[in-house]
Write a protein that holds these residues in place. Structure first.
Motif, PDB file in Angstrom:
ATOM      1  N   GLY A  36       0.789  -1.221   0.000  1.00 61.20           N
ATOM      2  CA  GLY A  36       0.000   0.000   0.000  1.00 61.20           C
ATOM      3  C   GLY A  36       0.821   1.270   0.000  1.00 61.20           C
ATOM      4  N   SER A  37       2.129   1.152   0.205  1.00 60.68           N
ATOM      5  CA  SER A  37       2.989   2.338   0.257  1.00 60.68           C
ATOM      6  C   SER A  37       3.495   2.764  -1.116  1.00 60.68           C
ATOM      7  CB  SER A  37       4.182   2.081   1.184  1.00 60.68           C
ATOM      8  OG  SER A  37       5.167   1.273   0.551  1.00 60.68           O
ATOM      9  N   VAL A  38       3.233   1.941  -2.145  1.00 57.53           N
ATOM     10  CA  VAL A  38       3.673   2.264  -3.503  1.00 57.53           C
ATOM     11  C   VAL A  38       2.450   2.320  -4.415  1.00 57.53           C
ATOM     12  CG1 VAL A  38       5.943   1.230  -3.131  1.00 57.53           C
ATOM     13  CG2 VAL A  38       4.109  -0.163  -4.100  1.00 57.53           C
ATOM     14  N   HIS A  39       2.673   2.682  -5.660  1.00 56.29           N
ATOM     15  CA  HIS A  39       1.555   2.891  -6.570  1.00 56.29           C
ATOM     16  C   HIS A  39       1.843   2.237  -7.925  1.00 56.29           C
ATOM     17  CE1 HIS A  39      -0.008   5.806  -3.686  1.00 56.29           C
ATOM     18  NE2 HIS A  39       1.208   6.320  -3.618  1.00 56.29           N
ATOM     19  N   GLY A  40       0.795   2.166  -8.726  1.00 60.20           N
ATOM     20  CA  GLY A  40       0.926   1.730 -10.105  1.00 60.20           C
ATOM     21  C   GLY A  40       1.352   0.290 -10.249  1.00 60.20           C
ATOM     22  N   ARG A  41       2.183   0.049 -11.242  1.00 54.72           N
ATOM     23  CA  ARG A  41       2.555  -1.323 -11.573  1.00 54.72           C
ATOM     24  C   ARG A  41       3.465  -1.961 -10.532  1.00 54.72           C
ATOM     25  NH1 ARG A  41       3.715  -0.088 -17.928  1.00 54.72           N
ATOM     26  NH2 ARG A  41       4.175   1.975 -17.046  1.00 54.72           N
ATOM     27  N   LEU A  42       4.224  -1.142  -9.829  1.00 54.83           N
ATOM     28  CA  LEU A  42       5.045  -1.696  -8.753  1.00 54.83           C
ATOM     29  C   LEU A  42       4.155  -2.283  -7.660  1.00 54.83           C
ATOM     30  CD1 LEU A  42       7.746  -2.254  -7.401  1.00 54.83           C
ATOM     31  CD2 LEU A  42       7.681   0.084  -6.480  1.00 54.83           C
ATOM     32  N   LYS A  43       3.031  -1.635  -7.391  1.00 58.38           N
ATOM     33  CA  LYS A  43       2.094  -2.147  -6.388  1.00 58.38           C
ATOM     34  C   LYS A  43       1.614  -3.541  -6.774  1.00 58.38           C
ATOM     35  CE  LYS A  43      -2.032  -0.835  -3.776  1.00 58.38           C
ATOM     36  NZ  LYS A  43      -2.969   0.268  -3.464  1.00 58.38           N
ATOM     37  N   LEU A  44       1.322  -3.737  -8.047  1.00 57.34           N
ATOM     38  CA  LEU A  44       0.877  -5.054  -8.502  1.00 57.34           C
ATOM     39  C   LEU A  44       1.987  -6.088  -8.368  1.00 57.34           C
ATOM     40  CD1 LEU A  44      -1.320  -6.792  -9.765  1.00 57.34           C
ATOM     41  CD2 LEU A  44      -0.592  -5.991 -12.021  1.00 57.34           C
ATOM     42  N   LEU A  45       3.221  -5.708  -8.691  1.00 54.56           N
ATOM     43  CA  LEU A  45       4.349  -6.636  -8.555  1.00 54.56           C
ATOM     44  C   LEU A  45       4.520  -7.071  -7.106  1.00 54.56           C
ATOM     45  CD1 LEU A  45       6.897  -8.015  -9.831  1.00 54.56           C
ATOM     46  CD2 LEU A  45       8.156  -5.961  -9.148  1.00 54.56           C
ATOM     47  N   LEU A  46       4.544  -6.105  -6.191  1.00 54.06           N
ATOM     48  CA  LEU A  46       4.752  -6.439  -4.782  1.00 54.06           C
ATOM     49  C   LEU A  46       3.574  -7.223  -4.216  1.00 54.06           C
ATOM     50  CD1 LEU A  46       6.387  -3.134  -3.443  1.00 54.06           C
ATOM     51  CD2 LEU A  46       7.490  -5.189  -4.346  1.00 54.06           C
ATOM     52  N   ALA A  47       2.365  -6.890  -4.677  1.00 56.46           N
ATOM     53  CA  ALA A  47       1.197  -7.673  -4.252  1.00 56.46           C
ATOM     54  C   ALA A  47       1.347  -9.120  -4.695  1.00 56.46           C
ATOM     55  CB  ALA A  47      -0.083  -7.071  -4.829  1.00 56.46           C
ATOM     56  N   GLY A  48       1.924  -9.320  -5.874  1.00 51.78           N
ATOM     57  CA  GLY A  48       2.146 -10.678  -6.361  1.00 51.78           C
ATOM     58  C   GLY A  48       3.100 -11.457  -5.475  1.00 51.78           C
ATOM     59  N   PHE A  49       4.140 -10.790  -4.965  1.00 53.23           N
ATOM     60  CA  PHE A  49       5.083 -11.459  -4.072  1.00 53.23           C
ATOM     61  C   PHE A  49       4.385 -11.879  -2.769  1.00 53.23           C
ATOM     62  CE2 PHE A  49       8.729  -8.828  -6.037  1.00 53.23           C
ATOM     63  CZ  PHE A  49       8.865  -9.749  -7.059  1.00 53.23           C
ATOM     64  N   VAL A  50       3.668 -10.926  -2.159  1.00 49.50           N
ATOM     65  CA  VAL A  50       2.980 -11.232  -0.899  1.00 49.50           C
ATOM     66  C   VAL A  50       1.924 -12.311  -1.120  1.00 49.50           C
ATOM     67  CG1 VAL A  50       1.490 -10.298   0.911  1.00 49.50           C
ATOM     68  CG2 VAL A  50       3.410  -8.933   0.054  1.00 49.50           C
ATOM     69  N   ALA A  51       1.147 -12.156  -2.196  1.00 48.96           N
ATOM     70  CA  ALA A  51       0.085 -13.122  -2.480  1.00 48.96           C
ATOM     71  C   ALA A  51       0.662 -14.502  -2.770  1.00 48.96           C
ATOM     72  CB  ALA A  51      -0.743 -12.646  -3.677  1.00 48.96           C
ATOM     73  N   GLY A  52       1.786 -14.551  -3.464  1.00 45.62           N
ATOM     74  CA  GLY A  52       2.408 -15.842  -3.742  1.00 45.62           C
ATOM     75  C   GLY A  52       2.805 -16.559  -2.469  1.00 45.62           C
TER      76      GLY A  52
END
Length: 300
Positions: free
Chosen positions: A245-261
């Motif tokens: 939640g501290s970042v935006h845009g496509r980086l947010k999706l990348l980091l969400a993918g790491f946590v979700a994985g």
């Protein structure tokens, strides 16, 4: 030698980078800006090669050893290869490296003002792997993850220009958790390589012997131990998740993918009733996508 093995022997750079497709988490997904993808793949090439050196999984034929200036007599000597690799890494910062993967890394280092420390951490982790095959306490394991996992997240933040002390702290939690989850999935495989990443103190607490890890299915004590370690990893993931939640845009999706994985992998372990010995539990795509949605919404 297979066709793939031949290709790797002839072109070790290409063979190493081709491994990106088999990673648990996307290395440089298509939705990222091209410049980020290019730099993340350069970082991946370094991380993959140093792990291959540490695991004795280099392409056949000794091409990497020759590129690093290691004699044929020492081409199977992992500490000697790691020493030569570190020397070539230092050339990235002050001259011209020999190995093509490090030459590929050099423009990224200059463009993103990267420092040697995270790269040296990954080399140190692989040196430790040559000497340490058991961890007495959870804190000992965390110290290993500080070298083997956390530098990767720090490099992602540096490449994307989003580093800050708080983001690094959260990233370290996520990366450590992902490393622990991978160890839990690979208990049987690691034991086959004479490595145990379950802390000995925890094994003693749950009355688990190494012989219990060598069976085809996990008994009740092993399952209880795996459940305990999986919860620890999940707690770390949840504590690190505000990074998304501290970042935006496509980086947010990348980091969400790491946590979700990581979360999806923990759920898969739980769905297998914590029996990681009959095969590494892996999450399906539906579970992974569901976890990505939960993470993006900031839910736990």
């Amino acid at each position: 030698m297979t066709g793939t093995g031949t290709a790797r022997a002839l072109d070790p750079e290409r063979g190493t980078l081709d491994k990106a497709a088999g990673e648990n988490f996307p290395v440089a997904p298509f939705f990222l800006p091209r410049a980020w993808r290019q730099d993340l793949m350069a970082v991946y090439g370094f991380a993959r090669l140093v792990d291959d050196i540490g695991d004795g999984d280099l392409a056949p034929g000794g091409a990497d050893a020759r590129l690093l200036g290691v004699s044929p007599e020492e081409a199977e000597d992992r500490p000697a290869l790691l020493d030569a690799f570190e020397a070539d890494l230092r050339r990235v910062f002050d001259s011209t490296p020999h190995h093509p993967l490090l030459r590929r890394l050099q423009p990224t280092v200059r463009r993103r003002s990267l420092t040697p420390e995270p790269f040296l951490g990954l080399i140190a982790a692989n040196r430790q792997d040559q000497l340490v095959r058991r961890y007495e306490t959870y804190d000992d394991l965390l110290a290993y993850c500080e070298l083997s996992a956390n530098p990767v997240g720090r490099l992602v933040l540096a490449v994307t220009g989003t580093s800050s002390p708080e983001r690094i702290r959260r990233s370290d939690m996520i990366c450590t958790a992902l490393q622990i989850v991978e160890h839990l999935q690979d208990v049987a495989e690691d034991l086959g390589s004479d490595r145990v990443y379950l802390p000995a103190a925890d094994m003693k607490r749950f009355h688990v012997q190494e012989a219990d890890l060598a069976t085809k299915t996990a008994g009740a004590s092993v399952r209880a131990l795996i459940a305990y370690e999986a919860q620890r990893a999940l707690d770390l993931l949840n504590e690190g998740a505000p990074l998304v939640g501290s970042v935006h845009g496509r980086l947010k999706l990348l980091l969400a993918g790491f946590v979700a994985g990581g979360r999806a992998a923990v759920r898969a372990i739980a769905a297998a009733d914590y029996d990681v010995l009959s095969g590494p539990p892996k999450p399906g795509k539906v579970r992974l996508l569901r976890e990505v949605g939960v993470t993006l919404r900031g839910e736990g």
